[in-house]
Design a protein around this motif. Structure first.
Motif, PDB file in Angstrom:
ATOM      1  N   ILE A 123      19.139  31.260  32.917  1.00 16.98           N
ATOM      2  CA  ILE A 123      18.812  32.272  33.926  1.00 16.98           C
ATOM      3  C   ILE A 123      19.364  33.634  33.519  1.00 16.98           C
ATOM      4  CG2 ILE A 123      19.143  32.963  36.330  1.00 16.98           C
ATOM      5  CD1 ILE A 123      19.228  29.957  37.038  1.00 16.98           C
ATOM      6  N   MET A 124      20.581  33.647  32.990  1.00 18.74           N
ATOM      7  CA  MET A 124      21.159  34.910  32.526  1.00 18.74           C
ATOM      8  C   MET A 124      20.358  35.475  31.354  1.00 18.74           C
ATOM      9  SD  MET A 124      25.278  34.135  32.807  1.00 18.74           S
ATOM     10  CE  MET A 124      25.772  35.806  32.367  1.00 18.74           C
ATOM     11  N   ALA A 125      19.934  34.603  30.448  1.00 15.79           N
ATOM     12  CA  ALA A 125      19.134  35.056  29.305  1.00 15.79           C
ATOM     13  C   ALA A 125      17.821  35.660  29.777  1.00 15.79           C
ATOM     14  CB  ALA A 125      18.873  33.894  28.352  1.00 15.79           C
ATOM     15  N   ALA A 126      17.217  35.058  30.797  1.00 17.92           N
ATOM     16  CA  ALA A 126      15.964  35.584  31.316  1.00 17.92           C
ATOM     17  C   ALA A 126      16.162  36.942  31.979  1.00 17.92           C
ATOM     18  CB  ALA A 126      15.364  34.592  32.316  1.00 17.92           C
TER      19      ALA A 126
ATOM     20  N   ALA B  84      13.296  29.886  34.681  1.00 22.13           N
ATOM     21  CA  ALA B  84      14.521  30.673  34.569  1.00 22.13           C
ATOM     22  C   ALA B  84      14.279  32.126  34.968  1.00 22.13           C
ATOM     23  CB  ALA B  84      15.069  30.600  33.145  1.00 22.13           C
ATOM     24  N   ARG B  85      13.175  32.688  34.521  1.00 21.67           N
ATOM     25  CA  ARG B  85      12.886  34.080  34.876  1.00 21.67           C
ATOM     26  C   ARG B  85      12.639  34.211  36.372  1.00 21.67           C
ATOM     27  NH1 ARG B  85      11.230  38.849  32.067  1.00 21.67           N
ATOM     28  NH2 ARG B  85      10.200  40.295  33.481  1.00 21.67           N
ATOM     29  N   ALA B  86      11.931  33.245  36.952  1.00 17.03           N
ATOM     30  CA  ALA B  86      11.672  33.285  38.397  1.00 17.03           C
ATOM     31  C   ALA B  86      12.983  33.240  39.177  1.00 17.03           C
ATOM     32  CB  ALA B  86      10.772  32.118  38.801  1.00 17.03           C
ATOM     33  N   GLN B  87      13.930  32.409  38.734  1.00 18.70           N
ATOM     34  CA  GLN B  87      15.232  32.336  39.397  1.00 18.70           C
ATOM     35  C   GLN B  87      16.000  33.643  39.239  1.00 18.70           C
ATOM     36  OE1 GLN B  87      16.678  29.617  41.243  1.00 18.70           O
ATOM     37  NE2 GLN B  87      14.495  29.139  41.256  1.00 18.70           N
TER      38      GLN B  87
ATOM     39  N   VAL C 143      20.770  30.390  23.689  1.00 17.05           N
ATOM     40  CA  VAL C 143      20.060  31.548  24.241  1.00 17.05           C
ATOM     41  C   VAL C 143      20.580  32.851  23.633  1.00 17.05           C
ATOM     42  CG1 VAL C 143      19.415  30.378  26.382  1.00 17.05           C
ATOM     43  CG2 VAL C 143      21.567  31.665  26.295  1.00 17.05           C
ATOM     44  N   LEU C 144      21.875  32.893  23.294  1.00 16.68           N
ATOM     45  CA  LEU C 144      22.410  34.095  22.640  1.00 16.68           C
ATOM     46  C   LEU C 144      21.870  34.231  21.222  1.00 16.68           C
ATOM     47  CD1 LEU C 144      26.099  33.948  23.893  1.00 16.68           C
ATOM     48  CD2 LEU C 144      24.496  35.833  24.317  1.00 16.68           C
ATOM     49  N   ALA C 145      21.702  33.108  20.532  1.00 14.25           N
ATOM     50  CA  ALA C 145      21.111  33.148  19.195  1.00 14.25           C
ATOM     51  C   ALA C 145      19.673  33.654  19.259  1.00 14.25           C
ATOM     52  CB  ALA C 145      21.167  31.768  18.551  1.00 14.25           C
ATOM     53  N   GLU C 146      18.936  33.184  20.247  1.00 12.39           N
ATOM     54  CA  GLU C 146      17.547  33.651  20.385  1.00 12.39           C
ATOM     55  C   GLU C 146      17.512  35.140  20.706  1.00 12.39           C
ATOM     56  OE1 GLU C 146      13.349  32.565  22.627  1.00 12.39           O
ATOM     57  OE2 GLU C 146      15.209  31.621  23.319  1.00 12.39           O
ATOM     58  N   ARG C 147      18.411  35.571  21.581  1.00 18.73           N
ATOM     59  CA  ARG C 147      18.455  36.995  21.940  1.00 18.73           C
ATOM     60  C   ARG C 147      18.796  37.843  20.719  1.00 18.73           C
ATOM     61  NH1 ARG C 147      15.938  39.245  25.573  1.00 18.73           N
ATOM     62  NH2 ARG C 147      15.247  40.403  23.771  1.00 18.73           N
ATOM     63  N   ALA C 148      19.786  37.409  19.940  1.00 17.95           N
ATOM     64  CA  ALA C 148      20.194  38.161  18.754  1.00 17.95           C
ATOM     65  C   ALA C 148      19.082  38.189  17.716  1.00 17.95           C
ATOM     66  CB  ALA C 148      21.459  37.555  18.151  1.00 17.95           C
ATOM     67  N   MET C 149      18.350  37.080  17.610  1.00 19.66           N
ATOM     68  CA  MET C 149      17.206  37.043  16.692  1.00 19.66           C
ATOM     69  C   MET C 149      16.167  38.065  17.117  1.00 19.66           C
ATOM     70  SD  MET C 149      13.813  35.789  16.786  1.00 19.66           S
ATOM     71  CE  MET C 149      13.800  34.404  17.935  1.00 19.66           C
TER      72      MET C 149
ATOM     73  N   ASP D  42      16.032  40.984  30.033  1.00 17.48           N
ATOM     74  CA  ASP D  42      14.898  41.916  30.033  1.00 17.48           C
ATOM     75  C   ASP D  42      14.660  42.559  31.401  1.00 17.48           C
ATOM     76  OD1 ASP D  42      14.341  41.539  27.337  1.00 17.48           O
ATOM     77  OD2 ASP D  42      13.066  39.804  27.723  1.00 17.48           O
ATOM     78  N   LEU D  43      15.421  42.149  32.410  1.00 12.01           N
ATOM     79  CA  LEU D  43      15.286  42.718  33.754  1.00 12.01           C
ATOM     80  C   LEU D  43      16.388  43.735  34.056  1.00 12.01           C
ATOM     81  CD1 LEU D  43      14.566  39.369  35.667  1.00 12.01           C
ATOM     82  CD2 LEU D  43      12.887  41.012  34.797  1.00 12.01           C
ATOM     83  N   ALA D  44      17.283  43.945  33.093  1.00 14.27           N
ATOM     84  CA  ALA D  44      18.395  44.876  33.309  1.00 14.27           C
ATOM     85  C   ALA D  44      17.881  46.285  33.580  1.00 14.27           C
ATOM     86  CB  ALA D  44      19.306  44.887  32.083  1.00 14.27           C
ATOM     87  N   PRO D  45      18.552  47.015  34.463  1.00 10.72           N
ATOM     88  CA  PRO D  45      18.064  48.352  34.831  1.00 10.72           C
ATOM     89  C   PRO D  45      18.191  49.396  33.733  1.00 10.72           C
ATOM     90  CG  PRO D  45      20.148  47.869  35.927  1.00 10.72           C
ATOM     91  CD  PRO D  45      19.698  46.596  35.290  1.00 10.72           C
TER      92      PRO D  45
END
Length: 249
Positions: free
Chosen positions: A123-126, A89-92, A172-178, A129-132
């Motif tokens: 892919i969006m979740a990955a 996912a991160r590679a994509q 993925v949103l639950a993991e991000r919020a955690m 951490d790449l956001a500018p």
């Protein structure tokens, strides 16, 4: 008469539910929680029990103390680990951002365009951490929340894609919020998943709210099945606490 009374009382006590045994918060919690998961694994058929040993290796690496490590070294001797796979996912996400820029990536996410036509939530979740910057990071997470509640006419094998995506976005949103220690966002996201009360999510929530030790009995007791899912969820859920620690309170 007295012997009969004692026998009756002994039987009565045996019939009472076992006293809860939470893992005490603090230095010994990690060893206690992993021991609870190990106990749950022992109730499984031998083949499944043996296959689970590899899942304990990474969590055990976080344990402190020679004594704890010695116990697990014996249990996990000769475990064969699968080679680590890359983060697809991160590679994509990285490739799409490189090809289309950040704003182009967001637009492709909205449209479900390649490579986000499949695996869009992951892919969006990955990409978080790449956001500018923090503003664009929030914009991406808000878009994920929006898409999780949106209707999608696309189908896979005749099943509406949003049936799959909503649960995946919730996960993925639950993991991000955690990870972000955001309880309100976590609770909203968990309701989108197929099993909001699953052990994994209860442990992730405990990272935000405090001690997970109260779930030790739930882990030990298993789920009554011969499936490894219960133990794997325990290890995945508590694994986040082992690797990230508890949220500041």
């Amino acid at each position: 008469m007295r012997a009969g009374l004692l026998f009756f009382l002994a039987g009565l006590l045996a019939a009472l539910p076992a006293t809860a045994q939470p893992c005490p918060a603090g230095k010994g919690e990690a060893a206690c929680m992993l021991e609870a998961a190990w106990q749950a694994a022992q109730a499984l058929p031998e083949g499944k029990r043996d296959n689970l040993r590899a899942a304990f290796v990474q969590p055990v690496n976080y344990l402190a103390g020679i004594e704890n490590r010695a116990v697990w070294a014996d249990r996990l001797r000769n475990v064969k680990l699968e080679p680590a796979s890359g983060d697809y996912a991160r590679a994509q996400a990285e490739a799409a951002i490189a090809a289309h820029g950040w704003q182009g990536f967001l637009q492709r996410a909205r449209d479900g365009a390649a490579p986000l036509h499949m695996g869009r939530p992951e892919i969006m979740a990955a990409a978080v951490d790449l956001a500018p910057d923090a503003g664009e990071r929030k914009k991406l997470i808000d878009l994920m929340v929006q898409l999780a509640g949106a209707s999608d006419r696309r189908k896979v094998s005749g099943i509406p894609l949003d049936s799959f995506e909503r649960a995946d976005f919730g996960h993925v949103l639950a993991e991000r919020a955690m990870r972000d220690c955001d309880l309100a966002a976590f609770d909203r996201a968990a309701t989108l998943t197929t099993a909001p009360d699953a052990l994994r999510y209860r442990l992730w929530r405990a990272r935000i709210t405090g001690s997970a030790g109260g779930l030790a009995d739930t882990i030990r007791d298993g789920d009554g099945s011969k499936d490894t899912r219960h133990v794997r969820q325990a290890l995945e859920g508590y694994g986040a606490i082992l690797s990230l620690g508890y949220c500041a309170r």
